[in-house]
Design an enzyme around this catalytic site. Structure first.
Site, mmCIF file in Angstrom:
data_model
loop_
_atom_site.group_PDB
_atom_site.id
_atom_site.type_symbol
_atom_site.label_atom_id
_atom_site.label_comp_id
_atom_site.label_asym_id
_atom_site.label_seq_id
_atom_site.Cartn_x
_atom_site.Cartn_y
_atom_site.Cartn_z
ATOM 1 C CG HIS A 202 -2.180 1.741 1.518
ATOM 2 N ND1 HIS A 202 -3.167 1.400 2.007
ATOM 3 C CD2 HIS A 202 -1.375 2.456 2.139
ATOM 4 C CE1 HIS A 202 -4.136 2.683 2.253
ATOM 5 N NE2 HIS A 202 -2.128 3.056 1.858
ATOM 6 C CD GLU A 203 1.720 3.611 3.480
ATOM 7 O OE1 GLU A 203 1.917 4.779 2.947
ATOM 8 O OE2 GLU A 203 0.607 3.348 3.837
ATOM 9 C CG HIS A 206 -0.084 6.117 -0.626
ATOM 10 N ND1 HIS A 206 -0.852 6.424 -1.665
ATOM 11 C CD2 HIS A 206 0.284 6.043 -0.039
ATOM 12 C CE1 HIS A 206 -1.595 6.429 -0.695
ATOM 13 N NE2 HIS A 206 -1.447 5.785 0.262
ATOM 14 C CG HIS A 212 -6.044 6.495 0.415
ATOM 15 N ND1 HIS A 212 -5.928 7.674 1.175
ATOM 16 C CD2 HIS A 212 -5.369 5.164 0.447
ATOM 17 C CE1 HIS A 212 -4.992 6.955 1.950
ATOM 18 N NE2 HIS A 212 -4.134 5.671 1.546
#
Ligand SMILES: *[C@@H]1O[C@H](CO)[C@@H](O)[C@H](O)[C@H]1NC(C)=O
Ligand SMILES: *[C@@H]1O[C@H](CO)[C@@H](O)[C@H](O)[C@H]1NC(C)=O
Ligand SMILES: *[C@@H]1O[C@H](CO)[C@@H](O)[C@H](O)[C@H]1NC(C)=O
Length: 309
Positions: A202-203, A206, A212
């Site tokens: 997830h990070e 980014h 998101h």
């Protein structure tokens, strides 16, 4: 490959149209009051503060389980875990003042599809944590054409991977002038908190340039935001981005994406803040696995071979 080329042409055309539109809309009347704009700016600036999240890591009810499930929500950054630069805040405030919502730089992709990274200063990761980070990187490389390379002394734009307590967060996309890009996963046992494979990825998403899932421009067709249940002051985490600089790459809304918030994110009363409007399999906001569509989004964003088949 041919398809990729076509798509790029198409994007260029779209972008050209968009640029003209941008000029046409250059000075519309402000859609928000001065107070609203100031409040929005303060909200964004607060997300930049060191340890901004420590005082609001738990919501009054059910906070503990929310934190357990989704540690990236409570580091106090923008949308929970996105670190904003001053220029991004400035641009977002401008967009907000004109009644639009959010902003992302059009080309935040890593050059040569290669993320340059290193372990930064701060608390030292133990061997298991190092392995977890490296395996997540290998997982991304296995499923996409994005590559990772450890920083050489002469690399000036790179990701600094740290393990500071207080959650997980990361910068949004590549930005050369930023130099060291932030990427933090609070040290933990393998599989827990920021050290679930899905949170680590997830990070990285980014860093690769993704907002998101729930903030995409057409999200209101798929979810309802229950503003009455959101902690006061946290509404800014539920903004919608403009279709101008954000794309879904022709992929359907993914309720179980590793980039989707859980139902009770930033809830003040334990009631849902995000309500799914359509049936879907799996748990919204899950961090157990990375979906095929997550990989596909990365592949399309980076124009990987076969991504458009
Ligand atoms: C999209 O990006 C361009 C290029 O940086 C910028 O000028 C424009 O304001 C952005 N538009 C929106 C709606 O965010
Ligand atoms: C950095 O150094 C390596 C050799 O160590 C070289 O191959 C590379 O071109 C250099 N990169 C830049 C940006 O100067
Ligand atoms: C590790 O993760 C668990 C589950 O999210 C959390 O309760 C715990 O506080 C974390 N530990 C540290 C040291 O951050």
């Amino acid at each position: 490959m041919k398809q990729n080329k076509l798509y790029i042409d198409e994007m260029m055309r779209l972008y050209a149209v968009v640029c003209c539109l941008g000029v046409a809309l250059a000075s519309p009347p402000l859609a928000k009051s001065r107070e609203e704009i100031q409040a929005f700016r303060s909200f964004l600036e607060n997300t930049q503060k060191e340890n901004a999240g420590l005082s609001r890591k738990t919501s009054p009810i059910n906070g503990v389980s929310l934190l357990l499930d989704n540690p990236e929500l409570y580091s106090g950054k923008f949308e929970g875990d996105i670190v904003l630069d001053d220029w991004q805040i400035e641009a977002m405030v401008q967009e907000y003042a004109m009644g639009r919502n959010a902003y992302t730089w059009p080309d935040t992709k890593w050059p040569d599809n290669t993320v340059i990274w290193e372990f930064g200063e701060g608390p030292t990761f133990d061997p298991q944590q190092v392995a977890d980070i490296e395996e997540a990187i290998a997982d991304i490389e296995r499923h996409t054409c994005v590559k990772f390379r450890y920083r050489e002394p002469n690399d000036t734009a790179y990701v600094s991977v740290t393990g500071i307590a207080g959650g997980c967060w990361a910068d949004l996309g590549y930005w050369e002038a930023r130099g060291a890009h932030s990427y933090n996963v609070a040290r933990n046992t393998s599989g827990l908190g920021c050290f679930s494979r899905s949170s680590i990825v997830h990070e990285w998403m980014h860093i690769l340039g993704f907002f998101h899932m729930h903030s995409t421009y057409d999200r209101d067709d798929y979810i309802r935001i229950a503003f009455e249940n959101i902690q006061p002051g946290m509404e800014g985490n539920f903004m919608v981005e403009s279709p101008v600089n954000v794309t879904n790459y022709g992929l359907p809304y993914d309720y179980v994406s590793c980039l989707q918030y859980p139902a009770r994110a930033f809830s003040i009363n334990g009631l849902p803040t995000i309500v799914a409007l359509q049936d879907h399999e799996g748990v919204m906001g899950q961090r157990e696995y990375i979906t095929d569509m997550d990989w596909k989004r990365i592949n399309r964003h980076y124009n990987c071979p076969g991504a458009w088949d």
